[in-house]
Design a protein around this motif. Structure first.
Motif, short mmCIF file in Angstrom:
data_model
loop_
_atom_site.label_atom_id
_atom_site.label_comp_id
_atom_site.label_asym_id
_atom_site.label_seq_id
_atom_site.Cartn_x
_atom_site.Cartn_y
_atom_site.Cartn_z
N ASP B 53 -42.15 8.66 -29.97
CA ASP B 53 -42.48 7.24 -29.98
C ASP B 53 -41.56 6.53 -30.97
N ASN B 54 -41.35 5.24 -30.76
CA ASN B 54 -40.64 4.47 -31.77
C ASN B 54 -41.63 3.95 -32.80
N PRO B 55 -41.24 3.99 -34.07
CA PRO B 55 -42.16 3.55 -35.11
C PRO B 55 -42.42 2.05 -35.04
N THR B 56 -43.67 1.67 -35.34
CA THR B 56 -44.02 0.25 -35.32
C THR B 56 -44.45 -0.23 -36.69
N GLY B 57 -44.50 0.68 -37.65
CA GLY B 57 -44.93 0.31 -38.99
C GLY B 57 -45.37 1.55 -39.73
N LEU B 58 -46.18 1.34 -40.77
CA LEU B 58 -46.69 2.46 -41.55
C LEU B 58 -48.19 2.56 -41.36
N ALA B 104 -49.15 12.59 -34.83
CA ALA B 104 -50.24 12.55 -35.80
C ALA B 104 -51.56 12.49 -35.07
N THR B 105 -52.41 13.48 -35.32
CA THR B 105 -53.69 13.58 -34.60
C THR B 105 -54.85 13.64 -35.59
N ALA B 106 -55.92 12.91 -35.27
CA ALA B 106 -57.11 12.91 -36.13
C ALA B 106 -57.87 14.22 -35.96
N LEU B 107 -58.27 14.82 -37.07
CA LEU B 107 -59.11 16.02 -37.05
C LEU B 107 -60.57 15.62 -37.14
N THR B 108 -60.83 14.58 -37.92
CA THR B 108 -62.17 14.06 -38.08
C THR B 108 -62.13 12.56 -37.79
N LEU B 109 -63.26 11.89 -37.90
CA LEU B 109 -63.27 10.44 -37.72
C LEU B 109 -62.40 9.80 -38.81
N CYS B 110 -61.45 8.99 -38.41
CA CYS B 110 -60.48 8.43 -39.36
C CYS B 110 -60.47 6.91 -39.34
N ARG B 111 -60.48 6.33 -40.53
CA ARG B 111 -60.24 4.89 -40.67
C ARG B 111 -58.79 4.73 -41.10
N ILE B 112 -58.03 4.01 -40.30
CA ILE B 112 -56.59 3.92 -40.52
C ILE B 112 -56.11 2.50 -40.31
N CYS B 113 -55.25 2.01 -41.23
CA CYS B 113 -54.64 0.70 -41.04
C CYS B 113 -53.18 0.85 -40.66
N LEU B 114 -52.78 0.09 -39.65
CA LEU B 114 -51.36 -0.04 -39.36
C LEU B 114 -50.82 -1.23 -40.14
N ILE B 115 -49.77 -1.01 -40.91
CA ILE B 115 -49.08 -2.12 -41.57
C ILE B 115 -47.83 -2.37 -40.75
N PRO B 116 -47.76 -3.49 -40.04
CA PRO B 116 -46.65 -3.72 -39.12
C PRO B 116 -45.30 -3.78 -39.84
N ALA B 117 -44.25 -3.42 -39.11
CA ALA B 117 -42.91 -3.35 -39.68
C ALA B 117 -42.52 -4.64 -40.41
N ALA B 118 -42.79 -5.78 -39.79
CA ALA B 118 -42.38 -7.05 -40.39
C ALA B 118 -43.02 -7.25 -41.76
N ALA B 119 -44.28 -6.83 -41.88
CA ALA B 119 -44.98 -6.98 -43.16
C ALA B 119 -44.33 -6.12 -44.23
N ILE B 120 -43.98 -4.88 -43.87
CA ILE B 120 -43.34 -3.99 -44.83
C ILE B 120 -42.03 -4.59 -45.32
N HIS B 121 -41.21 -5.04 -44.38
CA HIS B 121 -39.92 -5.59 -44.76
C HIS B 121 -40.09 -6.79 -45.67
N HIS B 122 -41.07 -7.64 -45.32
CA HIS B 122 -41.33 -8.82 -46.14
C HIS B 122 -41.73 -8.44 -47.56
N LEU B 123 -42.63 -7.47 -47.66
CA LEU B 123 -43.14 -7.07 -48.97
C LEU B 123 -42.05 -6.37 -49.80
#
Lengths: 241, 241
Positions: B53-58, B104-123
Motif C-alpha cells: 500500500d502507499n502510505p497515507t500518514g502515520l 500491520a494487523t490488530a491482535l486485540t481491539l485497538c484504538r488507533i489514530c491516523l495522522i494524515p500526511a499533510a498534517a505531519i508535513h505542516h507540523l
DNA sequence: CGGGGGTTTGAGTCCGTTCAAAATACGTGG
DNA sequence: CCACGTATTTTGAACGGACTCAAACCCCCG
C-alpha cells in the motif's frame, strides 16, 4: 585513538551528488561545513568506528568501499552491508544517541570526512530541510529491507547469495558488450559468508554449483552473469527450503 | 477501503507518554493535531495497512497490540515485530516515500489514530524539535537491532526463542511475588514461529524442551520464567549452532 | 622459493524441515 | 450447558541442507 593521516580533499565531489544530504545546504552553510569537517584517509583494514564506541558525529565517504560488521556475544560475524562512495554512515547511532551497533572497516583506500556532532546539530537546527533529508536517509536505510533477503532462515544459501548479487548490482556491476554483466566484488568469500549468514565452506560449494550451472561464473572477486533475468527468476521464484 | 468505525477517544493518553513524539508539541499544535487526526477502532485480525500500500500518514496506537508482518514472493511469513500501545507506526514508508514493506494487523481491539500526511508535513515544517524526535524514533527502531538476535541463521531456534522472550519482556511481562516473571504473550505459536524464522512444529518441540528444563514454562499464551538470569545466560553464552 | 592466509574439497553429523496424523483448544449453535 | 466442526497445537518418523572438523590446495607477497 591513533592520529589519522589528514588530507584536504575537496567537498565538491560530495555536494554534487544529488543523493547526498548535504546538497540541500546553501552557500554559507556549505562554508560552515567545510570549516568544521575533519577529513581523513583510511587504509584497507582500518576501522572508522567500532561496535560499542560512542558516536562522535557523522562520516561522509568521499571515495572507497567499506563494510559494516556486527559481532554477537560468541564472535559470530555478520556483515550488515557494504558502503559505497557518497554515502553517509554512523547516522543510526548518532541520532539514537546510543553506542555504535557495528564496526565500520575500510575495504579499499578511503577518503572520509567526520562531521562533528556540534556541527550537525547546528546545521539541522537552522535548516529543517536537512532534517527531512536525514529522515529520508534513515527511512531508506537498506539494512532492514535487505536483511530478510540475505539472512532469512526461510531461504536457502543459494537463494541468499543470488539476492546478494542483485543487491550489489548497483555499485559493483558493469554491463559487458555481449549483454552479460560483470561484477567486481569489493568483498572476499569470507565476507560473502558473513553477509548471508553462513560459513565460507558453504559459500564455496554454492559458488561452484552456480558456476557449473552457468548462472554466475565466480572467478576470484570477479563474477560474470550471462543472464541477469535468470538470477532474478531463481532468487524470487525458487521454493523455500 | 471499507469505512472504519469511528470513536472520538481522547488524545491525552498519548500526549502524556513522554516517549511519544507528540509530547513536544505546544498547545496550538496539539489543537491542530486534535482537529486533523482520524481515530478508528480495529478488531482482532483487521489490518491498518497492507504491504505494498502507499502510505497515507502515520498511525498512533492508543491502546491494543498489533503485529507487523512481511510476506516474501513465496508467501513465507515473517513477523517483524509486535507493536505496543503508545507507539507510532508506518513511519519508515512515510518518510522514505515508498510503499509499506509490511502489513500491520490488530491482535486485540485497538484504538488507533491516523495522522494524515499533510498534517505531519505542516507540523514538522513548523517545529524542528518534532523532526528531531522522529529522527530519534527512526534511529531507535528496534527492528534492525533485534533481527539478528531473532533470525540469524547462526543461532539455534532455542536461542532465538529465548531472545524473543527477552525482547518481549518490557510490555508483556510482570513480576510475580516469588521473584519469577510471568509473560502474557500477545501472540500465538504460529506467530512465534514467524518471528524467529521457523515452523510451528519446531517451536512446539523447543517450547517443550524449555518447559522440561524448567527454563520457561509455556502454558498457552502464558509463560512463567522462574529465573530470568538463566534465560539471559542461555541466550548469550550459548554456542552457535 | 617458502611461508601464510584464504579457499576448496571431503566425510560424517546434527538441526530443522517435511509430511502425516493425533490431540487439544475454541466458537458456534442447538 | 453441552455437542459438534474447525483451527491450532502437539507428536512421530524420515529426509535433507548446512555445519563441523580436517586436510589439501592455491594464490599472493615477501
Amino acid at each position: 585513538m591513533e592520529k589519522r593521516e589528514s588530507l584536504r580533499f575537496d567537498c565538491q565531489a560530495c555536494w554534487s551528488r544529488s543523493e547526498s544530504e548535504w546538497s540541500v545546504l546553501d552557500d554559507s552553510e556549505r562554508a560552515y561545513l567545510d570549516r568544521t569537517r575533519r577529513p581523513s584517509l583510511y587504509r584497507p583494514g582500518e576501522s572508522i568506528f567500532r561496535q560499542d564506541d560512542n558516536p562522535t558525529g557523522l562520516y561522509c565517504i568521499q571515495s572507497g568501499h567499506m563494510v559494516l560488521k556486527q559481532f554477537d556475544s560468541f564472535d559470530n560475524e555478520t556483515v550488515l552491508r557494504v558502503v559505497l562512495p557518497g554515502e553517509t554512515i554512523g547516522y543510526r547511532s548518532f541520532f539514537s544517541e546510543t553506542p555504535h551497533a557495528a564496526t565500520a572497516t575500510a575495504l579499499t583506500l578511503c577518503r572520509i570526512c567526520l562531521i562533528p556532532a556540534a556541527a550537525i546539530h547546528h546545521l539541522i537546527g537552522g535548516n529543517v530541510v536537512l532534517a527531512s533529508r536525514f529522515l529520508k536517509t534513515l527511512a531508506r536505510d537498506r539494512g532492514p529491507t535487505e536483511a530478510p533477503l540475505l539472512r532469512s532462515p526461510h531461504l536457502s544459501v543459494r537463494v541468499r547469495i543470488l539476492n546478494l548479487l542483485l543487491i550489489l548490482r548497483d555499485g559493483c556491476a558493469t554491463d559487458l558488450p555481449d549483454g552479460s554483466i560483470r561484477f567486481q566484488l569489493p568483498i572476499k568469500r569470507q565476507d560473502i559468508a558473513a553477509m548471508v549468514g553462513t560459513r565460507p565452506e558453504t559459500v564455496s560449494r554454492v559458488v561452484r554449483e552456480l558456476r557449473e550451472d552457468g548462472v554466475a561464473v565466480f572467478h576470484r572477486q570477479q563474477v560474470d552473469v550471462p543472464d541477469i533475468d535468470r538470477v532474478l527468476e531463481l532468487a524470487h521464484m525458487s521454493m523455500p527450503i
